[in-house]
Design a protein around this motif. Sequence first.
Motif, PDB file in Angstrom:
ATOM      1  N   LEU A  52       0.724  -1.153   0.222  1.00  0.00           N
ATOM      2  CA  LEU A  52      -0.002   0.222   0.086  1.00  0.00           C
ATOM      3  C   LEU A  52       1.171   1.226   0.039  1.00  0.00           C
ATOM      4  CD1 LEU A  52      -2.964  -0.797   2.485  1.00  0.00           C
ATOM      5  CD2 LEU A  52      -2.897  -0.842  -0.112  1.00  0.00           C
ATOM      6  N   TYR A  70      -7.619   9.036  -6.305  1.00  0.00           N
ATOM      7  CA  TYR A  70      -6.496   9.276  -5.349  1.00  0.00           C
ATOM      8  C   TYR A  70      -5.550  10.095  -5.865  1.00  0.00           C
ATOM      9  CZ  TYR A  70      -2.776   8.429  -1.978  1.00  0.00           C
ATOM     10  OH  TYR A  70      -1.716   8.372  -0.974  1.00  0.00           O
ATOM     11  N   GLY A  71      -4.983   9.664  -7.301  1.00  0.00           N
ATOM     12  CA  GLY A  71      -3.933  10.659  -7.853  1.00  0.00           C
ATOM     13  C   GLY A  71      -4.406  12.009  -8.186  1.00  0.00           C
ATOM     14  N   MET A  86       2.046   6.792  -6.855  1.00  0.00           N
ATOM     15  CA  MET A  86       1.329   7.543  -7.439  1.00  0.00           C
ATOM     16  C   MET A  86       1.813   8.894  -7.360  1.00  0.00           C
ATOM     17  SD  MET A  86      -1.198   5.860  -8.690  1.00  0.00           S
ATOM     18  CE  MET A  86      -2.368   7.498  -9.212  1.00  0.00           C
ATOM     19  N   ALA A  95       4.439  11.220 -10.601  1.00  0.00           N
ATOM     20  CA  ALA A  95       3.023  11.432 -11.314  1.00  0.00           C
ATOM     21  C   ALA A  95       3.148  11.342 -12.811  1.00  0.00           C
ATOM     22  CB  ALA A  95       2.912  13.065 -11.005  1.00  0.00           C
ATOM     23  N   PHE A 142       1.808  -2.856  -9.920  1.00  0.00           N
ATOM     24  CA  PHE A 142       2.870  -3.911  -9.291  1.00  0.00           C
ATOM     25  C   PHE A 142       2.379  -5.284  -9.517  1.00  0.00           C
ATOM     26  CE2 PHE A 142       3.156   0.107  -7.015  1.00  0.00           C
ATOM     27  CZ  PHE A 142       4.601   0.228  -6.448  1.00  0.00           C
ATOM     28  N   LYS A 153     -10.020   1.677   0.137  1.00  0.00           N
ATOM     29  CA  LYS A 153     -10.973   2.775  -0.003  1.00  0.00           C
ATOM     30  C   LYS A 153     -12.109   2.116  -1.082  1.00  0.00           C
ATOM     31  CE  LYS A 153      -7.390   6.454   0.260  1.00  0.00           C
ATOM     32  NZ  LYS A 153      -7.873   7.401   1.069  1.00  0.00           N
ATOM     33  N   VAL A 204      -3.810   9.946 -13.717  1.00  0.00           N
ATOM     34  CA  VAL A 204      -3.031  11.213 -13.552  1.00  0.00           C
ATOM     35  C   VAL A 204      -2.433  11.561 -14.988  1.00  0.00           C
ATOM     36  CG1 VAL A 204      -2.650  11.047 -11.169  1.00  0.00           C
ATOM     37  CG2 VAL A 204      -1.139   9.755 -12.373  1.00  0.00           C
ATOM     38  N   ARG A 209      -6.037   3.707 -11.823  1.00  0.00           N
ATOM     39  CA  ARG A 209      -5.410   4.470 -11.015  1.00  0.00           C
ATOM     40  C   ARG A 209      -4.433   4.965 -11.403  1.00  0.00           C
ATOM     41  NH1 ARG A 209      -4.124   1.791  -5.350  1.00  0.00           N
ATOM     42  NH2 ARG A 209      -2.058   1.059  -6.400  1.00  0.00           N
ATOM     43  N   ALA A 210      -3.449   4.290 -12.183  1.00  0.00           N
ATOM     44  CA  ALA A 210      -2.194   4.789 -12.811  1.00  0.00           C
ATOM     45  C   ALA A 210      -2.351   5.602 -13.727  1.00  0.00           C
ATOM     46  CB  ALA A 210      -1.275   3.728 -13.252  1.00  0.00           C
ATOM     47  N   ILE A 245      -4.658  14.293  -5.161  1.00  0.00           N
ATOM     48  CA  ILE A 245      -3.344  14.762  -4.355  1.00  0.00           C
ATOM     49  C   ILE A 245      -2.748  15.689  -5.455  1.00  0.00           C
ATOM     50  CG2 ILE A 245      -3.192  12.988  -2.685  1.00  0.00           C
ATOM     51  CD1 ILE A 245      -1.230  11.579  -4.594  1.00  0.00           C
ATOM     52  N   HIS A 246      -2.926  15.382  -6.663  1.00  0.00           N
ATOM     53  CA  HIS A 246      -2.102  16.481  -7.617  1.00  0.00           C
ATOM     54  C   HIS A 246      -2.945  17.619  -8.011  1.00  0.00           C
ATOM     55  CE1 HIS A 246       1.259  13.906  -7.615  1.00  0.00           C
ATOM     56  NE2 HIS A 246       0.405  13.048  -7.983  1.00  0.00           N
ATOM     57  N   ASN A 305      -2.720  -3.870  -5.564  1.00  0.00           N
ATOM     58  CA  ASN A 305      -2.798  -3.228  -4.285  1.00  0.00           C
ATOM     59  C   ASN A 305      -3.446  -2.490  -4.220  1.00  0.00           C
ATOM     60  OD1 ASN A 305      -1.200  -1.627  -6.157  1.00  0.00           O
ATOM     61  ND2 ASN A 305       0.646  -1.282  -4.810  1.00  0.00           N
ATOM     62  N   PRO A 306      -4.894  -2.300  -4.554  1.00  0.00           N
ATOM     63  CA  PRO A 306      -5.867  -1.201  -4.311  1.00  0.00           C
ATOM     64  C   PRO A 306      -5.996  -0.727  -2.825  1.00  0.00           C
ATOM     65  CG  PRO A 306      -7.004  -3.497  -4.315  1.00  0.00           C
ATOM     66  CD  PRO A 306      -5.514  -3.694  -4.526  1.00  0.00           C
ATOM     67  N   PHE A 307      -5.968   0.354  -2.608  1.00  0.00           N
ATOM     68  CA  PHE A 307      -6.242   0.988  -1.151  1.00  0.00           C
ATOM     69  C   PHE A 307      -7.315   0.739  -0.657  1.00  0.00           C
ATOM     70  CE2 PHE A 307      -3.789   4.831  -3.559  1.00  0.00           C
ATOM     71  CZ  PHE A 307      -2.495   3.974  -3.223  1.00  0.00           C
ATOM     72  N   MET A 326       3.077   3.540 -12.003  1.00  0.00           N
ATOM     73  CA  MET A 326       3.650   1.930 -11.759  1.00  0.00           C
ATOM     74  C   MET A 326       2.404   1.174 -11.441  1.00  0.00           C
ATOM     75  SD  MET A 326       6.861   1.069  -9.593  1.00  0.00           S
ATOM     76  CE  MET A 326       7.779  -0.426  -9.960  1.00  0.00           C
TER      77      MET A 326
END
Lengths: 480, 284
Positions: A362, B139-140, A369, B117, B123, B131, B197, B193-194, B143-144, B127-129, B121
Amino acid sequence: MLIWIALLGLILFSVTAYTAGRRKVLSAAGGRSRLLHSLPGYHGAYLALWTAAPAIILLLLVGMLGAQVEELILRGEPPAAVSALPASTQDVFYNDVVATATGGQVSQTVYDGALGDAFAAKLAQAHEIHRNLITGVLAAALLMALAGAAIAWPRLSADFAARPRVERWVAALFLACSVVAVLTTLGIVASLVWESWRFFQAVPIFDFLFGLTWDPQIAIRADQVASSGAFGAVPLFMGTFLIMMIAMTVAAPVGLFAAIYLSEYAGPSVRAVVKPLLEILAGIPTVVYGFFAALTVGPLFRGFFNDIGAQLIGGPFDSLGLYLMQVQNQMALVAGAVMGIMLIPFVSSLSDDILNAVPQSLRDGSLAMGATRSETITRVIMPAALPGVMGALMLAVSRAVGETMIVTMAAGLQARATINPLDTVTTVTVQIVTLLTGDQEFDSPKTLSAFGLGLTLFLITLMLNIIALRIVQRYREQYD
Amino acid sequence: MTLSTNPSSSLKMTAQSDDALAAGLSAAARPVPVGKVSASDVSVFYGDKQALFDVSLEMPDRMVTALIGPSGCGKSTFLRCINRMNDTIPGARVEGRIMLEGENINDRGVDPVLLRARVGMVFQKPNPFPKSIFENVAYGPRIHGFADNKAELADIVESSLKRAGLWKEVADRLQAPGTSLSGGQQQRLVIARAIAVSPEVILMDEPCSALDPIATAKIEELIDDLRSQYCIIMVTHSMAQAARVSQRTAFFHMGAVIEAGATDEIFTNPRDSRTQDYITGRFG
Ligand SMILES: Nc1ncnc2c1ncn2[C@@H]1O[C@H](COP(=O)(O)OP(=O)(O)OP(=O)(O)O)[C@@H](O)[C@H]1O
Ligand SMILES: [Mg+2]
């Protein structure tokens, strides 16, 4: 003494049985253990268990119940002089006989005349009963060991399944130990409930739980007790709650942030130093924190508030100034603050474990990100760890509620229903200590009230712990 | 822009390749395409242990570059250099130059947070958060600061999920937790998610190794789609997968690039015997 020799003999006997059992099956298989159902050691252990276990159980039973049995026999045929006495005096008589025979504490009663004769007769009988019991038990133990060996010996053969049978014995041993642990706990709770019940017969439970005055009378004479004592526990629980809140205000943020630093920012070398240091802090006895509070923090806080008070006097806040001038060394704030310091390592150590349990993937996901570390912590790690952290805080709360030493030394003894942190207050645990220290009649409501308090406190912390464990568990399941 | 100095990726051409067409170059000459990302003499150390030895590689835009090689040869290590995730590993040290659009990402002035950003990436294990699906994709952009209001954010989330081929499956349960999806769906969720952004480069470390063949096929299809917009660099242990989805392939062995070039060429006509052995399954 004899018992110890018997135990030693028993051990030697079962060791012999072990080797004999091994040898028997090995020779039955012609020395090739591959032909055996179970390894030779299992056969030996099986024989040894049958030899030792029944005898040991017998010895344990006698150890626990022997004294009662002896007294029961002793009271069998009471002499006329004794049966003429009232029941409670009879008890004293027999207690003295047993105590003289076994070397215990004797009352100061003087027995003369017919009673003196009866005493001597019963004393002789007590000695005899004791002797007979010991010899009888030793003989029985020897017989049982022999019988056990005789039962198990013919069973041993190459295809005898000794391994699962030994396994069952081992399981039984573990079961017995856990039963002991559970029974002890149940016993403690039962005695707590029983004594509390006696207390609630003297003081109505409603008055106890909701009464606003706590003022147990001091018993000068036995017949004077509790005619006018007030047993309202609300001030005590308010004091406990107040100090707990102050402690958590200190411990929760500092402990949590320290844990975040440790698990998210600190490098391995810092961690290697700080983590053990925190664990050492957690091991400091609370009485040390107690005198730190009473001797250092108390005067410091008092001086601080007195100085502010001196500044305010004569101004528009004159009365506040006067109040602050009179603040004592002992106050809820001091006890709460020092208790908070005590809880910091507890909270941070637990929270650190919880934060570390958040999967690294996580963190990597969030950092990849383009999130900063602090964004990762507030947006991903904390939400994931929150239930666990809440559980840790609950555990800290129940520790704060149960803590005694610091409060005794730093918060005072006055039971007051207040939420002012500068007042002296007292807590449930402190009252229990003061109620039960010193010589007391153990049947007055004053002393019994300690059990009422103890039971209530126990129920509260039990509830907190259950909730905390539930939360922590649910959190664990999320990632396993 | 630096061209690779690695001799193994020297100019060469074969008729059956469509690699050059994909790169928009004339079929007459097939130089090594200029890299969107180009690494030169990259070495990585974990403490005293060197994991990568002077790796140079060109990774062109709008293509999939596959990194193959036996386990422990440094593929993931190299991938993590490109978004500077090695910075987060205590004791890891990177040397050499990695140019992204003419800028050395290892320069002091480059902020790894901003770099990440631009370089997304994915993985190996999804690996979802913890949420909701919506919040995972948002998410991205959040924050940006890519969205000025809720509607814009919802648009970004929707279009990202659509591009990741997940929209139809989750449109009616955007508020469900991301972890409630199947493994394959979760992997597409983290791809969404990647790309939310709008990165320029997407790194994928064995993105299908935790998935069944059907989910794998979906992800491969998705990668093929995304190729038209991004520079994709993918680690894979499946030769078939590398052959199916990549246009260029680099073979890593013991921390060095042995051979790199157009995928069809590497697979049909490897020049190094070690490459040949690995591809044909003789070691690794
Ligand atoms: N965090 C680390 N700390 C120390 N050494 C590492 C670390 N990560 C990787 N290594 C070492 O670097 C070398 C390359 O590892 P890397 O993970 O890049 O291999 P890989 O090619 O991705 O292997 P795989 O195919 O198994 O994923 C290995 O020898 C590994 O032991
Ligand atoms: Mg790897």
